[in-house]
Motif scaffolding. Structure first.
Motif, PDB file in Angstrom:
ATOM      1  N   GLY A 151     -84.240 -49.094  30.368  1.00 51.18           N
ATOM      2  CA  GLY A 151     -82.781 -49.168  30.304  1.00 51.18           C
ATOM      3  C   GLY A 151     -82.130 -48.086  31.128  1.00 51.18           C
ATOM      4  O   GLY A 151     -81.145 -48.326  31.851  1.00 51.18           O
ATOM      5  N   VAL A 185     -78.697 -47.219  25.475  1.00 47.92           N
ATOM      6  CA  VAL A 185     -79.901 -48.025  25.283  1.00 47.92           C
ATOM      7  C   VAL A 185     -80.141 -48.210  23.790  1.00 47.92           C
ATOM      8  O   VAL A 185     -80.081 -47.247  23.022  1.00 47.92           O
ATOM      9  CB  VAL A 185     -81.125 -47.351  25.937  1.00 47.92           C
ATOM     10  CG1 VAL A 185     -82.389 -48.128  25.608  1.00 47.92           C
ATOM     11  CG2 VAL A 185     -80.946 -47.262  27.449  1.00 47.92           C
ATOM     12  N   ALA A 189     -77.783 -51.772  26.768  1.00 45.84           N
ATOM     13  CA  ALA A 189     -78.997 -52.565  26.992  1.00 45.84           C
ATOM     14  C   ALA A 189     -79.854 -52.546  25.739  1.00 45.84           C
ATOM     15  O   ALA A 189     -80.255 -51.476  25.269  1.00 45.84           O
ATOM     16  CB  ALA A 189     -79.781 -52.014  28.176  1.00 45.84           C
TER      17      ALA A 189
END
Length: 265
Positions: A169, A177, A144
């Motif tokens: 995230g 993340v 993410a």
């Protein structure tokens, strides 16, 4: 069984000995067009693979043009969201691929981009939730990329916003993340400490100084970060292969900035 599948795929995008990673995103063509460094995708991927990058990020249509048929192996992360710089809402990302389609294309992981604070944040978070569920269902690792960008954001590198982005995230089920570096190991340690999954840093705009790039990488590792996801500062470098080697020395071998600069000559 999906958990086992995720474990196996994670080892294709992380260094299995260090748990860290050097990712080179090459998904820029959708947002800004064929910029220098990613005009010839096969050559671009070859160079960073030779340098020892763990994975690249690209959109679904360029898998055929950019992934491996020879040379060093490299993990494939397919990006699921996008927007263009020509849009009146360039920070509003839309889903342009699904986890199932990425599986069919041979992806080792998928990624999604969310800009928190944007007027369309609610739609991006909804998409994030859907993708997170699908990724878990398929045993597919999820990267993410989360940035604070909106009217309420005065400084998108402010640690209070970046650590919030990283935590989002984590809360939403990402396996890795990606956030911006906050400028110092001390401040970035706050980001890492509030997130239970690996945190990697973005490279941002093209920088003029190799030393500045490497010091940013070293600072993030010293703070407990798990590596990098750096695009333009790698693929637009005068020698992207050596730049990847230099970054990898810091990330995966705990090298110093001076040792990494020595690789660049």
């Amino acid at each position: 069984m999906t958990f086992l599948g995720k474990q196996i795929r994670m080892e294709r995008i992380l260094n299995r000995n260090t748990g860290r990673t050097v990712i080179v995103p090459m998904d820029h063509g959708l947002s800004v067009g064929p910029i220098p460094g990613v005009i010839d995708m096969r050559n671009a991927v070859r160079k960073v693979a030779e340098g020892g990058a763990n994975a690249i990020v690209e959109h679904k249509g360029l898998v055929k043009a950019g992934h491996r048929r020879e040379g060093n192996d490299i993990g494939l992360i397919i990006h699921l969201s996008g927007s263009t710089s020509l849009s009146p809402f360039p920070n509003s990302k839309s889903l342009v691929c699904s986890v199932e389609e990425a599986v069919k294309l041979g992806a080792d992981a998928v990624s999604i981009h969310v800009n928190i604070g944007d007027d369309n944040e609610k739609d991006m978070l909804k998409d994030f939730g859907l993708v997170s569920y699908e990724a878990r269902t398929w045993g597919m690792p999820l990267l993410a990329m989360i940035y604070p960008r909106g009217e309420k954001i005065k400084d998108e590198y402010d640690v209070k916003f970046v650590k919030h982005a990283a935590r989002i995230g984590d809360e939403m089920g990402a396996d890795i993340v990606k956030v911006s570096y906050t400028g110092s190991p001390e401040s970035f340690r706050e980001v890492v400490s509030g997130c239970s999954v690996p945190v990697v840093i973005a490279g941002g705009e093209k920088m003029d100084s190799d030393q500045a790039i490497l010091e940013m990488v070293k600072g993030s590792i010293d703070a407990g970060g798990s590596g990098v996801s750096i695009g333009r500062n790698v693929f637009q470098h005068r020698d992207s292969t050596r730049m990847v080697r230099a970054i990898s020395l810091i990330v995966n071998e705990n090298g110093t900035v001076d040792e990494a600069l020595g690789i660049l000559g």
